[in-house]
Design an enzyme around this catalytic site. Sequence first.
Site, PDB file in Angstrom:
ATOM      1  N   TYR A 188       0.825  -1.217   0.000  1.00  0.00           N
ATOM      2  CA  TYR A 188       0.000   0.000   0.000  1.00  0.00           C
ATOM      3  C   TYR A 188       0.858   1.265   0.000  1.00  0.00           C
ATOM      4  O   TYR A 188       0.331   2.373  -0.118  1.00  0.00           O
ATOM      5  CB  TYR A 188      -0.933   0.020   1.234  1.00  0.00           C
ATOM      6  CG  TYR A 188      -0.150  -0.070   2.522  1.00  0.00           C
ATOM      7  CD1 TYR A 188       0.157  -1.306   3.084  1.00  0.00           C
ATOM      8  CD2 TYR A 188       0.333   1.077   3.149  1.00  0.00           C
ATOM      9  CE1 TYR A 188       0.910  -1.396   4.247  1.00  0.00           C
ATOM     10  CE2 TYR A 188       1.078   0.998   4.307  1.00  0.00           C
ATOM     11  CZ  TYR A 188       1.366  -0.244   4.857  1.00  0.00           C
ATOM     12  OH  TYR A 188       2.132  -0.315   6.006  1.00  0.00           O
ATOM     13  N   GLU A 234      11.591  -3.522   5.392  1.00  0.00           N
ATOM     14  CA  GLU A 234      10.504  -2.989   6.233  1.00  0.00           C
ATOM     15  C   GLU A 234      10.880  -2.975   7.718  1.00  0.00           C
ATOM     16  O   GLU A 234      10.004  -2.913   8.586  1.00  0.00           O
ATOM     17  CB  GLU A 234       9.238  -3.824   6.020  1.00  0.00           C
ATOM     18  CG  GLU A 234       8.768  -3.926   4.568  1.00  0.00           C
ATOM     19  CD  GLU A 234       8.384  -2.591   3.975  1.00  0.00           C
ATOM     20  OE1 GLU A 234       7.840  -1.739   4.694  1.00  0.00           O
ATOM     21  OE2 GLU A 234       8.664  -2.389   2.771  1.00  0.00           O
TER      22      GLU A 234
HETATM   23  C1  SIN Z   1       3.932  -1.117   1.944  1.00  0.00           C
HETATM   24  O1  SIN Z   1       4.262  -0.452   0.973  1.00  0.00           O
HETATM   25  O2  SIN Z   1       3.047  -1.997   1.815  1.00  0.00           O
HETATM   26  C2  SIN Z   1       4.561  -0.979   3.279  1.00  0.00           C
HETATM   27  C3  SIN Z   1       5.107   0.368   3.571  1.00  0.00           C
HETATM   28  C4  SIN Z   1       6.237   0.799   2.689  1.00  0.00           C
HETATM   29  O3  SIN Z   1       7.176   0.008   2.466  1.00  0.00           O
HETATM   30  O4  SIN Z   1       6.224   1.928   2.198  1.00  0.00           O
END
Ligand code: SIN
Length: 193
Positions: free
Chosen positions: A26, A99
């Site tokens: 997301y 992450e």
């Molecule tokens: C995601 O993109 O799903 C997690 C947050 C990120 O890495 O920006």
Amino acid sequence: MPLNTIDINRQQGHFNDRAQLWLFGYGSLIFKVDFPVQDCRPAYIHNWSRRFWQGSHDHRGTLDAPGRVATLIREPGACCVGMAYMITPAVFDHLDMREKNGYLRFSTPLTFTDGRAPDQAEGLVYIATEDNAAFLGPAPEADIARHIAGAQGPSGPNRDYLLNLADALRALNAEDPHVFAIEQLLHEAHSTR
Ligand code: SIN
């Protein structure tokens, strides 16, 4: 919760036993896909809102001057549009590292929007919950835009994260007033310089 979540994600091992799984992205996982994927499908999840409430010490800011990046906040009735990737657990070493600044692996129901069957699956999502050490929390969107405009880290300017995400969400026909309001504020600040 410690600043680095690699060990927690490894110990909990959510989804380690699967041959393959759906990862729901997301934030930067929508626009920066630096891992092998077997398939990808636009999708959404219910009861979560995307918010620029997470600090970034390692990608879009530094320990002394964190940037602001996306996390998910529980909001009954909300819908968060993103991209789902079919991956194998071999990718977790890379993803847990990427992450590591506060994000934990969670399980979520997801709904695909591309018309292919099946239209639902259980997926994995990385969420930086409010108890993580890098969490910054809510702020007026004008303050968030100012913060983002001034931050950068090893992965580049914080502004690029926001603008790349806004472009990717438009390509997905996603409604996201929070992201688009910050994008607008960044553009306005840039044009009045
Ligand atoms: C995601 O993109 O799903 C997690 C947050 C990120 O890495 O920006």
